[in-house]
Design a protein around this motif. Structure first.
Motif, short mmCIF file in Angstrom:
data_model
loop_
_atom_site.label_atom_id
_atom_site.label_comp_id
_atom_site.label_asym_id
_atom_site.label_seq_id
_atom_site.Cartn_x
_atom_site.Cartn_y
_atom_site.Cartn_z
N LEU A 45 12.97 1.07 -1.80
CA LEU A 45 11.75 1.33 -2.55
C LEU A 45 11.35 2.80 -2.43
O LEU A 45 11.07 3.46 -3.42
N LYS A 97 8.90 17.55 -2.42
CA LYS A 97 10.12 16.78 -2.70
C LYS A 97 10.74 17.23 -4.01
O LYS A 97 11.93 17.32 -4.17
N LEU A 149 1.69 8.25 -13.81
CA LEU A 149 1.84 9.35 -12.86
C LEU A 149 2.77 10.42 -13.41
O LEU A 149 3.77 10.11 -14.06
N PRO A 150 2.45 11.68 -13.14
CA PRO A 150 3.29 12.75 -13.66
C PRO A 150 4.65 12.80 -12.98
O PRO A 150 4.87 12.14 -11.96
N GLY A 151 5.54 13.58 -13.52
CA GLY A 151 6.90 13.70 -12.96
C GLY A 151 7.88 13.14 -13.96
O GLY A 151 7.79 11.99 -14.35
N SER A 190 4.90 -2.85 3.93
CA SER A 190 4.71 -1.39 3.86
C SER A 190 5.36 -0.71 5.05
O SER A 190 6.02 0.31 4.93
N GLY A 208 0.80 -1.21 0.00
CA GLY A 208 0.00 0.00 0.00
C GLY A 208 0.84 1.26 0.00
O GLY A 208 0.53 2.25 -0.66
N ILE A 209 1.95 1.19 0.71
CA ILE A 209 2.78 2.39 0.83
C ILE A 209 3.37 2.77 -0.52
O ILE A 209 3.61 3.94 -0.79
N LEU A 210 3.59 1.77 -1.37
CA LEU A 210 4.15 2.07 -2.70
C LEU A 210 3.21 2.98 -3.46
O LEU A 210 3.61 4.01 -4.00
N LEU A 211 1.93 2.59 -3.49
CA LEU A 211 0.96 3.41 -4.20
C LEU A 211 0.89 4.79 -3.56
O LEU A 211 0.92 5.81 -4.25
N ALA A 225 4.19 11.48 -4.21
CA ALA A 225 5.40 12.08 -4.77
C ALA A 225 5.13 12.66 -6.15
O ALA A 225 5.64 13.71 -6.51
N ALA A 226 4.30 11.97 -6.93
CA ALA A 226 4.10 12.43 -8.30
C ALA A 226 3.14 13.60 -8.38
O ALA A 226 3.34 14.53 -9.15
N LYS A 282 11.90 8.33 -9.02
CA LYS A 282 11.37 7.70 -10.23
C LYS A 282 12.39 6.78 -10.87
O LYS A 282 12.56 6.74 -12.09
N ILE A 287 11.09 5.30 -5.54
CA ILE A 287 9.84 5.93 -5.97
C ILE A 287 10.02 7.43 -6.08
O ILE A 287 9.64 8.06 -7.06
N LEU A 302 6.49 13.60 2.76
CA LEU A 302 5.53 13.78 1.68
C LEU A 302 4.23 14.40 2.16
O LEU A 302 3.25 14.45 1.43
N LEU A 314 3.10 6.39 -1.72
CA LEU A 314 4.31 7.17 -1.98
C LEU A 314 4.34 7.66 -3.42
O LEU A 314 4.62 8.82 -3.69
N ALA A 315 4.03 6.74 -4.33
CA ALA A 315 4.11 7.10 -5.75
C ALA A 315 3.14 8.22 -6.07
O ALA A 315 3.51 9.20 -6.73
N ILE A 316 1.93 8.10 -5.57
CA ILE A 316 0.93 9.13 -5.87
C ILE A 316 1.29 10.45 -5.19
O ILE A 316 1.29 11.51 -5.82
N MET A 338 3.40 3.74 -12.64
CA MET A 338 4.54 4.66 -12.59
C MET A 338 4.64 5.47 -13.89
O MET A 338 5.10 6.59 -13.90
N SER A 346 11.39 19.50 0.52
CA SER A 346 11.07 18.64 1.66
C SER A 346 12.06 17.49 1.60
O SER A 346 12.45 17.08 0.52
#
Lengths: 300, 550, 308
Positions: C263, B430, C30-32, C245, A139-142, A148-149, C270, C267, A235, A144-146, C27, B400
């Motif tokens: 990880l 970030k 998602l933007p970036g 997680s 869950g943390i991957l999603l 961060a992006a 990227k 992330i 984040l 973090l990814a969201i 991935m 950050s």
């Protein structure tokens, strides 16, 4: 110092419990306390200005890191802000994050699970494989990814947290629907010619929501915790009026010199989540005493 | 086992403490003590020091690479300064002394530098150190091309091997900061054989001529170096000239502040970097721990106002911000007297620092309000000024996590500017690169470490905007400034350089392009067993002279 | 039964492949800009950025990149990190043991603490012990892990000096992180074990056993607990994902090595190949643990074994 603050609520509980032993069952007392906490914090979230003694943005360089006192119940932080005020105002965003991410994750997951369970067949197979795949992704991957992006904003944080919770709601919903689907009243309704939509809406859904609701209630707490984890990883959203997670994570560096700066926001989180869990537990017992573990064992 | 050791250590320190207390005389604790180990104390103690030992040093972040030419991070420098030596040595006063180069000459036109190299130096892998090796390093930098190395070389055009131990550097334009660059660890000399051997993995297998050899790097965990027993070319600034007294250095990577500082308090590591201000007082009260602060040089942490975006392209609007931000309060509140407030873009320790700027700007809310009134920004209903239906908004961009409490600066600035009706929208993220590329910011904070005032070129020259590889956050585009920057880089008379850079610094304040906030002191907490820890001109730690008291 | 396991293994493999494909899509969507992320403050020219983009094949359309990635994956090629160009496989393999150890210890703490509290709570239903056990259990899931971690660290490492603070060498470094993460799982298991125990206790076979004159202890621990363990086990399967997680935060607090931190870093920068690689491994761990959980049911509950 830390010990006293942590054991304090426990101590009071025990004491009061002895006092009212004959009248109130312990678990009821638990529930009563939890209800009070949730009620109080909800009031804080809706109208913080009624509760807080100061303005949350009031920076006072002459009053930095003051320990708790009569004028500052929870002391002051590294800006000279009143920590009690911060806790009161912080409830707004924290509760919002908690509730909204449950709504988003719950609706998405619930709909997927309901379709999967009710329609069955190939649709079920496809959705459940998808959910299974989703479950292997931490869950943390999603999150973090969201986070961060999309960048830091309360909405993005909500989406980030919600994304990881979809599979569990889907699974709970599906398994409840599966159990209800073949119950006699559903079959009876179908035999008298009710439309599928009506059967689903009137009979299946209302009878399948119990475990889902329990999970959603508890999910409010879990989401707040995930949110504070995101703050810890840098984040979180840094705003003029910070949420609990941000106060806690930004203040953690002061723990050894001014324990009050982050202990109280930490306790606020813990108490709130605890209360929500107690209430969730209770709802579970009331709604569905027999199948009390269905929410976690459910699924394919 | 570790526990046992630390217990013994407590017994030992109890004894040594008493000695230390006697030596120290009065036990007053100074919060700001750039170098608390007084020379007298040092000599007295080093008599009891023994050879050997392992220095454990907790870092807050991880280096990106240990290829000197490919990194741009201060933390990488802290590690590889021990592995690599440089051609020249820059003393704390800014003067240059021989190191791997025994002497050098500069041509009349300032475009050619000829270096005579030491003949008795070998790399840690046995490769002889010579002119060809130095040239191979320049080739490597321009082939791989990341990090600080290229900008430190400025107008470098080519390198020529004159004979086995003589190398000539040819510049396209005179470039005065060259020696400062060559003295930096980012231009430390690597073994050409190792370049070939490891290819693009060289950054994980660095080989230099320095006092410590690279042993291993476990990602997110530790970097281990061991003594180079053949070392005998210590830099002029060091007391030692031969092999290090230490057997081993282990850099532990411990990002979480409480964990890092806790590990030095509990004796599990000997040195921990980046001590937060609020803990300095507490650590100073700890009888086993000393706190060292070393001012870093380069640019002070300053807020750069983006002069390209409306309404901040107007000098009066920027001046209003300059007058409304009370820097003293910010620095006092957040750093509790442990950081010095900055007055100029440059740090006080750098050549050309203009001390006339000190105390020049004083907060003046009335004046700030007046300036905004003059521009036609009228007080709106919610306390925020408006003009033509537009609110007066300042978009504050910051990175950050909360490094050096910079996010907290943003929070205070937000409150201070509210007093003059400016709404500050915080964007703390970030990924600062994307908003900068898109120009979506009105103010952005930054500090840089470098030994020469030419650092301002990258911050102010019109062609050094971010999208073209520069760091001109303010988007300054002024031909006169460009001209001055070029003069500053090519002028060889230090006095004239000072005057040029004074003009530039004044320009930045007078035009309200930047708000200087603080000068960053690199702060380490270390066990009092650790002696001889020094810092260079830029605030980087020098571990070569360190000894550990048993 | 071997046949079932074989089918399960096959579907598991498909799930793992599916999960890495899904992550690739996420991935990508998602933007970036990955190239901008790679610069990380080291500004370079637009030409250099474009060149880097071409080198990495990031100028290719989505389906080309996806096919390339997928074909490489089928050949067991995980590629190399875009940040430090280390090959992904050895990079991850170096970190997997530390994370596995942490996850295992946390799981053990969860089951142990959770079961003990849950059983106590069920036996002394509604008494003060029940109350306390449930309170403790709930407290475990009510604190942010970084907060629990820092508190434990301050108390046990700094003040009492019982455990090393940071690092990943030796079992001692596992104790505090294991407890921190394990408490979270324990909270869930307490509730689960308690509820199932209560259900089991009211079932006829327990009444029969009691009436046969078996001592209360034998009835509870030999028969009731055994039945109550099944949901706890299932819970473990689901919880592996949560624990993995959780390692992201716990590994950072305790400065441990591990794929959680790898990880998180990947992330944020990227660094696609690394993200992909880590997801591949967590998916395998997840799938394997759930497989194991299913198999172990039959040992705990003979009825399931017979029905297969």
């Amino acid at each position: 110092m830390k010990e006293t603050t942590i054991t304090k609520p426990l101590g009071t509980t025990v004491h009061l419990h002895r006092y009212r032993l004959r009248r109130l069952e312990p678990s009821q007392f638990f529930l009563f306390g939890a209800g009070l906490v949730v009620l109080f914090l909800t009031i804080c979230a809706i109208a913080p200005q009624w509760v807080a003694p100061y303005a949350p943005t009031m920076i006072d360089p002459t009053n930095l890191l003051q320990p708790p006192s009569a004028s500052h119940l929870f002391g002051t932080d590294y800006f000279g802000r009143d920590v009690f005020t911060l806790v009161v105002y912080g409830s707004r965003d924290s509760l919002l994050i908690g509730l909204a991410s449950v709504v988003v994750g719950g609706v998405l997951g619930g709909v997927l699970g309901a379709i999967s369970g009710y329609v069955g067949g190939l649709v079920d197979l496809i959705i459940m494989r998808f959910i299974e795949v989703l479950m292997t992704i931490p869950g943390i991957l999603l999150a973090l990814a969201i986070a961060a992006a999309l960048g830091p904003s309360t909405l993005n944080i909500i989406l980030a947290i919600a994304s990881g919770t979809i599979p569990r709601y889907a699974r709970v919903m599906r398994s409840s629907i599966l159990t209800v689907k073949h119950r006699s009243y559903v079959l009876a309704s179908r035999s008298i010619g009710s439309s599928e939509f009506r059967i689903f809406w009137r009979h299946v859904l209302p009878n399948s929501t119990a475990p889902f609701l329990v999970m959603a209630t508890i999910g409010i707490g879990t989401s707040i915790l995930t949110g504070s984890g995101l703050s810890f990883l840098g984040l979180g959203v840094i705003k003029e009026i910070p949420d609990w997670g941000t106060v806690l994570s930004q203040g953690r560096g002061y723990l050894t010199v001014a324990w009050w700066v982050c202990t109280f926001p930490g306790l606020a989180i813990a108490l709130f989540v605890l209360s929500v869990n107690v209430i969730g537990d209770r709802i579970r017992d009331v709604l569905d005493p027999k199948k009390s573990n269905g929410s976690f064992t459910g699924g394919s | 086992m570790k526990i046992e050791r630390s217990n013994k250590w407590i017994n030992h320190t109890a004894l040594s403490l008493m000695t230390a207390a006697l030596l120290a005389g009065c036990g007053s604790n100074q919060v700001q003590s750039p170098n608390p180990s007084a020379p007298a104390d040092q000599t007295a103690a080093s008599a009891g020091n023994e050879q050997g030992g392992e220095l454990t040093y907790a870092l807050a972040t991880s280096p990106d690479t240990l290829d000197a030419g490919a990194s741009g991070f201060a933390v990488s420098h802290r590690v590889f300064r021990n592995i690599f030596d440089s051609l020249v040595f820059q003393a704390k006063e800014g003067t240059f002394q021989p190191w791997l180069a025994s002497s050098w000459t500069k041509s009349e036109d300032g475009k050619e530098y000829t270096f005579k190299l030491r003949t008795d130096v070998t790399f840690q892998d046995g490769t002889p150190f010579n002119a060809a090796a130095v040239k191979a390093n320049f080739d490597h930098i321009f082939a791989a091309g990341r990090g600080q190395s290229r900008s430190l070389l400025g107008t470098f055009s080519s390198a020529e091997v004159v004979d086995e131990h003589t190398i000539k550097i040819i510049l396209s334009e005179p470039f005065e900061p060259l020696l400062a660059g060559l003295g930096s660890g980012f231009l430390g000399i690597s073994s050409p054989k190792a370049f070939e051997q490891y290819g693009d993995q060289y950054g994980k297998h660095p080989v230099g001529t320095g006092p410590f050899k690279f042993v291993s790097w476990t990602e997110n965990d530790q970097i281990v170096l061991e003594k180079n027993p053949d070392y005998k070319w210590g830099p002029p600034g060091a007391d030692n000239k031969g092999p290090s007294q230490l057997d081993k250095i282990t850099f532990k990577i411990i990002p979480e502040e409480a964990t890092r500082i806790g590990s030095v308090q509990s004796g599990q590591v000997l040195v921990a970097e980046t001590v937060p201000p609020q803990l300095i007082t507490a650590l100073n009260n700890d009888p086993n721990i000393a706190v060292d602060q070393s001012i870093t040089n380069g640019t002070a942490f300053s807020l750069y106002i983006n002069t390209k975006n409306e309404p901040w392209n107007e000098i009066k609007a920027r001046q209003a911000v300059q007058l409304a931000v009370d820097v003293d309060t910010i620095v006092q509140t957040l750093y509790l007297g442990t950081y010095e407030r900055a007055w100029s873009a440059l740090t006080p320790g750098i050549l050309g620092y203009d001390s006339s700027l000190e105390n020049k700007v004083k907060p003046d809310i009335a004046k700030a309000n007046q300036l905004l009134d003059e521009l036609g920004w009228k007080q709106g209903g919610d306390g925020i000024r408006e003009k033509d239906g537009q609110k007066l908004i300042l978009r504050y961009l910051d990175g950050s996590p909360n490094r050096e409490k910079r996010n907290d600066i943003a929070a205070i600035v937000q409150q201070q500017l509210k007093q003059i009706g400016v709404q500050v929208n915080l964007n703390i993220t970030k990924d600062t690169n994307t908003p900068i590329t898109n120009g979506e910011y009105d103010i952005f904070g930054n500090s840089q470490v470098k030994a020469d005032p030419d650092i301002l070129r990258n911050l102010l020259r019109s062609d050094k905007v971010f999208t073209k590889g520069g760091t001109n956050w303010s988007n300054v585009a002024d031909p006169e400034i460009d001209e001055l920057l070029d003069q500053g880089a090519s002028e060889s008379d230090p006095q004239k350089r000072k005057e040029i850079y004074a003009q530039i610094q004044q320009y930045m304040i007078d035009r309200a392009i930047i708000l200087p906030i603080y000068v960053f002191p690199y702060t380490v907490a270390h066990s009092k067993k650790v002696e001889g820890l020094k810092f260079d001109l830029l605030g980087y730690p020098l571990l070569y002279d360190v000894t550990i008291r048993k | 039964m071997t046949g079932t396991i074989a089918t399960r293994l096959l579907t598991s493999l498909l799930v793992v492949i599916g999960s890495s494909m899904l992550v690739f899509v996420i991935m990508f969507v998602l933007p970036g800009d990955p190239v901008l992320q790679m610069l990380d403050g080291n500004a370079t020219t637009p030409e250099a950025i474009e060149q880097m983009r071409q080198q990495l094949g990031l100028d290719q359309p989505f389906y080309v990149q996806f096919m390339q990635y997928f074909l490489q994956l089928l050949q067991g090629d995980f590629g190399a990190s875009r940040i430090d160009s280390t090959p992904v496989l050895p990079k991850i393999l170096a970190h997997v043991p530390a994370t596995l150890a942490l996850t295992a210890v946390s799981a053990a703490v969860s089951v142990l603490v959770g079961t003990i509290l849950g059983v106590l709570s069920a036996i002394h239903r509604n008494g003060i012990i029940d109350l306390t056990a449930r309170f403790v259990g709930l407290f475990g899931i009510s604190m942010p892990t970084f907060w629990t971690g820092i508190l434990l660290l301050l108390l046990f490492s700094i003040h009492l000096g019982l455990f090393p603070i940071a690092g990943s060498d030796g079992w001692k470094t596992l104790v505090l992180p294991g407890i921190t993460l394990g408490l979270v799982g324990a909270g869930f298991i307490v509730r689960m074990v308690r509820n199932t125990m209560l259900e089991v206790i009211s079932e006829p076979f327990i009444v029969t056993l009691r009436s046969k004159g078996l001592t209360e202890r034998v009835v509870m621990y030999k028969h009731a607990l055994r039945n109550a363990l099944i949901p706890a086990l299932t819970m473990m399967g689901v919880m592996v994902g949560e624990l993995l997680s959780g390692t992201v935060v716990v590994e950072t607090v305790f400065a441990r090595q591990g794929i959680g931190r790898i990880l998180a870093d990947a992330i944020m920068s990227k660094d696609m190949p690394v993200v992909q690689g880590v997801v591949f491994f967590t998916a395998i761990i997840y799938v394997l643990v759930n497989l194991l959980v299913d198999v172990s049911y039959s040992f705990v509950d003979p009825r399931i074994r017979r029905s297969q």
